[in-house]
Design an enzyme around this catalytic site. Structure first.
Site, PDB file in Angstrom:
ATOM      1  N   TYR A 105       0.794  -1.114  -0.045  1.00 23.87           N
ATOM      2  CA  TYR A 105      -0.266  -0.144   0.091  1.00 23.87           C
ATOM      3  C   TYR A 105       0.726   1.314   0.043  1.00 23.87           C
ATOM      4  CZ  TYR A 105       0.616   1.058   5.007  1.00 23.87           C
ATOM      5  OH  TYR A 105       1.457   1.352   6.324  1.00 23.87           O
ATOM      6  N   LYS A 120       5.994  -2.125   1.759  1.00 23.07           N
ATOM      7  CA  LYS A 120       5.533  -1.380   2.831  1.00 23.07           C
ATOM      8  C   LYS A 120       4.118  -2.027   2.514  1.00 23.07           C
ATOM      9  CE  LYS A 120       3.648   3.397   3.638  1.00 23.07           C
ATOM     10  NZ  LYS A 120       3.360   3.364   4.945  1.00 23.07           N
ATOM     11  N   GLU A 122      13.128   2.628  12.788  1.00 23.09           N
ATOM     12  CA  GLU A 122      12.439   4.206  13.069  1.00 23.09           C
ATOM     13  C   GLU A 122      10.974   4.043  13.824  1.00 23.09           C
ATOM     14  OE1 GLU A 122      10.076   2.628   9.018  1.00 23.09           O
ATOM     15  OE2 GLU A 122       9.835   0.491   9.734  1.00 23.09           O
ATOM     16  N   LEU A 168      11.577   1.101   6.599  1.00 25.21           N
ATOM     17  CA  LEU A 168      10.486   1.654   5.601  1.00 25.21           C
ATOM     18  C   LEU A 168      11.537   2.805   4.983  1.00 25.21           C
ATOM     19  CD1 LEU A 168       7.777   0.924   3.640  1.00 25.21           C
ATOM     20  CD2 LEU A 168       7.239   3.672   4.695  1.00 25.21           C
TER      21      LEU A 168
HETATM   22  N1  PDD Z   1       3.062   5.170   7.558  1.00 27.50           N
HETATM   23  N2  PDD Z   1       7.783   3.657   8.853  1.00 27.50           N
HETATM   24  C1  PDD Z   1       6.734   3.244   8.863  1.00 27.50           C
HETATM   25  C2  PDD Z   1       6.685   1.575   9.268  1.00 27.50           C
HETATM   26  C3  PDD Z   1       5.640   3.676   8.246  1.00 27.50           C
HETATM   27  O1  PDD Z   1       4.023   2.887   7.918  1.00 27.50           O
HETATM   28  C4  PDD Z   1       5.384   5.029   7.498  1.00 27.50           C
HETATM   29  C5  PDD Z   1       4.031   5.660   6.511  1.00 27.50           C
HETATM   30  C6  PDD Z   1       6.764   5.772   7.887  1.00 27.50           C
HETATM   31  C7  PDD Z   1       7.028   6.926   6.337  1.00 27.50           C
HETATM   32  O2  PDD Z   1       7.201   7.135   5.654  1.00 27.50           O
HETATM   33  P1  PDD Z   1       6.408   8.297   4.589  1.00 27.50           P
HETATM   34  O3  PDD Z   1       7.031   9.505   5.294  1.00 27.50           O
HETATM   35  O4  PDD Z   1       6.217   7.737   3.257  1.00 27.50           O
HETATM   36  O5  PDD Z   1       4.816   8.320   5.144  1.00 27.50           O
HETATM   37  C8  PDD Z   1       7.834   5.608   8.616  1.00 27.50           C
HETATM   38  C9  PDD Z   1       2.059   5.568   6.656  1.00 27.50           C
HETATM   39  C10 PDD Z   1       1.950   7.413   6.761  1.00 27.50           C
HETATM   40  C11 PDD Z   1       0.799   4.402   7.471  1.00 27.50           C
HETATM   41  O6  PDD Z   1       0.993   3.923   7.609  1.00 27.50           O
HETATM   42  O7  PDD Z   1      -0.186   5.580   7.322  1.00 27.50           O
END
Ligand code: PDD
Length: 288
Positions: free
Chosen positions: A32, A146, A178, A202
């Site tokens: 996703y 993801k 993270e 991620l």
């Molecule tokens: N999550 N690490 C993890 C495990 C994440 O699920 C996310 C983002 C990030 C940050 O990635 P980005 O900057 O591309 O949003 C890092 C999204 C927002 C979610 O699962 O809702």
């Protein structure tokens, strides 16, 4: 009622149906993206679509759409969404098949696009910072994908909810990976630090924006492993994500980070991020 896209159709959310044999439902066999949308412009769309491609490659699922098709489909959902500023959630699963771990012989992916209400971080979070806890990272070794199979992240995030906190920072073998749904930055001796991209985190789109802004602002920065001791004695800790943007962490496991207030580099980065976001919204700079 939001309008969504499901397998070739644009329809009201309440009419969207998937078979119970969908592998997304049975196995969490899918990937996703969450893409913020400002003034009906999807933010950093190309980067999100590139990461979608690498997630699909990671689970050995062919991309059902070209980037141009994705852009068009996302555009159709964004155009129908209620508000100018929102988000888009998109999900691709390996489709329906018999309940067998092995891939089905013929794969027809399920593609779903949903508009999300995206509320920017509350002003008091920006002003005061947020409290987080830490936990051992018990996820798998492909955290760069993801994946919709988010049970470990769900359980880890809930630990912080139970503790009245905003996020759970994950430590693996004594090093910072993270957050349960965010990336993490640390400031030490005026130097902005983040773990380098690897299979253990991620590759955040916001992480890349923050590093680009650090470069543009002349903020000294380095990508290198950050030990637990360095995290606990940091001058500043930040979390970043598409939904949280950049937030300062001011309490870590009940202890104040430095003086317990958002630090000066955070203030600079937060201002730079807001400026950048508003410029992108006005269509004045590259948004890809
Ligand atoms: N999550 N690490 C993890 C495990 C994440 O699920 C996310 C983002 C990030 C940050 O990635 P980005 O900057 O591309 O949003 C890092 C999204 C927002 C979610 O699962 O809702």
């Amino acid at each position: 009622m939001p309008t969504v896209y499901l397998n070739g159709q644009i329809l009201p959310l309440e009419e969207a149906r998937i078979p119970v044999m969908d592998r997304g439902f049975l196995f969490g066999d899918g990937v996703y993206e969450v893409i913020p949308v400002y003034s009906r412009r999807p933010f950093r769309l190309r980067e999100h679509l590139a990461r979608l491609q690498s997630s699909l490659d990671g689970i050995r699922l062919g991309n059902p759409h070209t980037p141009e098709e994705w852009e068009d489909l996302i555009g159709q959902i964004v155009a129908r969404a209620e508000s100018e500023d929102q988000g888009v959630y998109l999900q691709v699963t390996r489709g329906a098949g018999p309940r067998d771990h092995a891939f089905p012989k013929v794969v027809r992916p399920t593609v779903f696009i949903l508009p999300l209400i995206l509320t920017p971080p509350a002003p008091e979070w920006v002003e005061r910072g947020v409290a987080v806890i830490t936990a051992p990272d018990n996820r798998w070794l492909r955290c760069d994908i993801k994946a919709t199979a988010l049970l470990p992240n769900v359980l880890l995030r809930q630990l912080s909810v139970d503790a009245g906190c905003t996020e759970t920072l994950l430590l693996r073998d004594g090093f910072l990976a993270e957050g349960s749904a965010s990336n993490v930055f640390v400031v030490r001796d005026g130097l902005l630090l983040a773990p380098p991209k690897s299979n253990l985190m991620l590759p955040g789109v916001t992480y890349d924006v923050v590093l680009e802004l650090a470069r543009a602002q002349g903020i000294d920065h380095a990508l290198r492993p950050i030990s637990e001791a360095e995290l606990r004695s940091a001058a500043e800790v930040w979390i970043t994500s598409s939904t949280k943007e950049v937030l300062a962490v001011t309490t870590l496991d009940g202890q104040p980070v430095a003086d317990g207030r958002p630090g000066p580099l955070f203030r600079r980065m937060h201002a730079a991020y807001q400026d950048y976001k508003h410029t992108v919204m006005r269509g004045k700079v590259r948004n890809e």
